[in-house]
Design a protein around this motif. Sequence first.
Motif, mmCIF file in Angstrom:
data_model
loop_
_atom_site.group_PDB
_atom_site.id
_atom_site.type_symbol
_atom_site.label_atom_id
_atom_site.label_comp_id
_atom_site.label_asym_id
_atom_site.label_seq_id
_atom_site.Cartn_x
_atom_site.Cartn_y
_atom_site.Cartn_z
ATOM 1 N N LEU A 1 -6.304 -1.356 4.802
ATOM 2 C CA LEU A 1 -6.891 -1.154 3.180
ATOM 3 C C LEU A 1 -6.455 -2.391 2.356
ATOM 4 O O LEU A 1 -5.399 -2.744 2.308
ATOM 5 C CB LEU A 1 -6.813 0.161 2.710
ATOM 6 C CG LEU A 1 -7.380 1.311 3.423
ATOM 7 C CD1 LEU A 1 -6.557 2.543 2.514
ATOM 8 C CD2 LEU A 1 -8.756 1.515 3.713
ATOM 9 N N ASN B 1 0.621 -1.127 -0.163
ATOM 10 C CA ASN B 1 0.001 0.096 0.039
ATOM 11 C C ASN B 1 0.954 1.111 -0.057
ATOM 12 O O ASN B 1 0.432 2.268 -0.263
ATOM 13 C CB ASN B 1 -0.926 -0.056 1.214
ATOM 14 C CG ASN B 1 -2.289 -1.058 1.179
ATOM 15 O OD1 ASN B 1 -2.285 -1.455 -0.155
ATOM 16 N ND2 ASN B 1 -2.781 -1.307 2.095
ATOM 17 N N THR B 2 2.207 1.161 0.392
ATOM 18 C CA THR B 2 2.892 2.416 0.332
ATOM 19 C C THR B 2 3.671 2.629 -0.716
ATOM 20 O O THR B 2 4.322 3.580 -1.123
ATOM 21 C CB THR B 2 4.053 2.061 1.541
ATOM 22 O OG1 THR B 2 3.454 1.869 2.773
ATOM 23 C CG2 THR B 2 4.842 3.176 1.991
ATOM 24 N N ALA C 1 -6.173 1.291 -1.523
ATOM 25 C CA ALA C 1 -5.190 2.312 -1.269
ATOM 26 C C ALA C 1 -4.873 3.026 -2.397
ATOM 27 O O ALA C 1 -4.711 4.203 -2.574
ATOM 28 C CB ALA C 1 -3.947 1.505 -1.090
ATOM 29 N N GLY D 1 -6.596 10.625 5.044
ATOM 30 C CA GLY D 1 -6.399 9.195 5.385
ATOM 31 C C GLY D 1 -6.863 8.723 6.524
ATOM 32 O O GLY D 1 -7.290 7.389 6.833
ATOM 33 N N CYS E 1 -2.259 2.142 5.938
ATOM 34 C CA CYS E 1 -1.488 1.138 5.321
ATOM 35 C C CYS E 1 -2.092 -0.398 5.696
ATOM 36 O O CYS E 1 -1.747 -1.131 4.708
ATOM 37 C CB CYS E 1 -0.120 1.468 5.238
ATOM 38 S SG CYS E 1 0.535 1.500 7.107
ATOM 39 N N ILE F 1 -1.949 7.556 3.059
ATOM 40 C CA ILE F 1 -1.840 5.997 3.332
ATOM 41 C C ILE F 1 -1.356 5.740 4.984
ATOM 42 O O ILE F 1 -1.437 4.596 5.362
ATOM 43 C CB ILE F 1 -0.843 5.379 2.345
ATOM 44 C CG1 ILE F 1 -1.474 3.800 2.376
ATOM 45 C CG2 ILE F 1 0.566 5.492 2.513
ATOM 46 C CD1 ILE F 1 -3.022 3.313 2.352
ATOM 47 N N ALA G 1 -0.543 3.904 -2.844
ATOM 48 C CA ALA G 1 -1.345 5.158 -2.501
ATOM 49 C C ALA G 1 -0.355 6.117 -3.231
ATOM 50 O O ALA G 1 -0.778 7.118 -4.133
ATOM 51 C CB ALA G 1 -1.528 5.139 -1.232
#
Length: 422
Positions: free
Chosen positions: A296, A250-251, A301, A341, A293, A289, A254
Amino acid sequence: MDQGNTAFILIAAALVLLMTPGLAFFYGGLVKAKSVISMMMLSFGAMGLIGVLWVIYGYAIAFPGSDGLVPPWSIDWSAIGLESLLEVPEGAAFPPLAFVAFQATFAIITVALVSGAIADRAKFGSWMIFAAIWATIVYFPVASWVFNFGLADDGSFAYGGWITYGMQEWFGVGAIDFAGGTAVHINAGAAALALALVLGKRLGFQKGVHVPHNPPFVLLGAGLLWFGWFGFNAGSELAADGTAAVAFVNTIAAPAAALLAWLVVERFKDGKPTSVGAASGAVAGLVAITPACASLTPIWAVVLGLIAGAVCALAIELKFKWGFDDSLDVVGIHLVGGLLGTLYLGFFANETGLLYSGNLTQLMVQAIAAVAVLVYSFVLAYVIGFAIEKTVGFRVKNEDEVAGIDTVVHGEEGYVLEGARA
């Protein structure tokens, strides 16, 4: 002791520490050439100061080992100086000092983030005074509200900060903030807004006057921030497991989506997509995010990133409409992105968001957490900044701002080429 997870936490801590020099490059490229040293020194000053304060008493306030809202009632006096944490308890998953190191880097980057609102016009000594006081009475307690927790033998919460554990007892679900949407980004963004109001506008402040002097620095800084953010988000799991993997993916997702969204908005709004816009969009997605993180699915994301990139690209214009000089868009990116977020989880958090649970309880507790941190940080930052301005002075003289504060404050210049002084 699990050596794999210990190594994971220590590596994550090193990654997060790298974010502060990355932030220095990001901020340094955005300011004027004659204040680049001053801007970067605000971040490096925070590294030195907050690193020392964390060892002396910061950790003891942020992680008191019991319930508590604010010091002095919640301080773990045995942890002053970290002497009580040198031994590794039998059966511990990792050394206590590994966690101390990891959380120290969060404190450092949070304080450094605030400095973006006072670019080109702040005294270094006054900034250091502000940073020490704000970290002590704002960041350390707020970190306790969010990150402080303890587990019972069965793995359930035994105690914790009121934002996560407390609201879980009151409403059935606690606020979700996996890596610091409230404690880091809303906290820093609110303080940045307060300082921008205290110090006032830069000379000649208007749209288009103050332009980034070094976009390659901005891109380098954004790249270092993104790299370090994997430690920031995935490292917050404190274990190399499936949850850390979700946070890691997700990092990527997003900020990538936010980068694209920012460029699209910029293209339609200003006619051209820019490198600074790409860097800012990625950071906006990273901010958004951060709290979400681990909660999601990757597709949600991506959606969050698209929203954050577009909204933050528009939000940075608020300073011109409302007349506050948030020099490097800490409010438009970190405060707005952190709010997005945090509140987004109320709709799309796995299991408890509106989409999955059918009720708005998660959104309610997310909003309570966000507003509480925003108000607490803004009010105290304004009071601290105002007191410094009225006593020792926070802003440099007008003539020093025009001449360039690098030479006035630090006696250095960022660029001296072929013997000619910049």
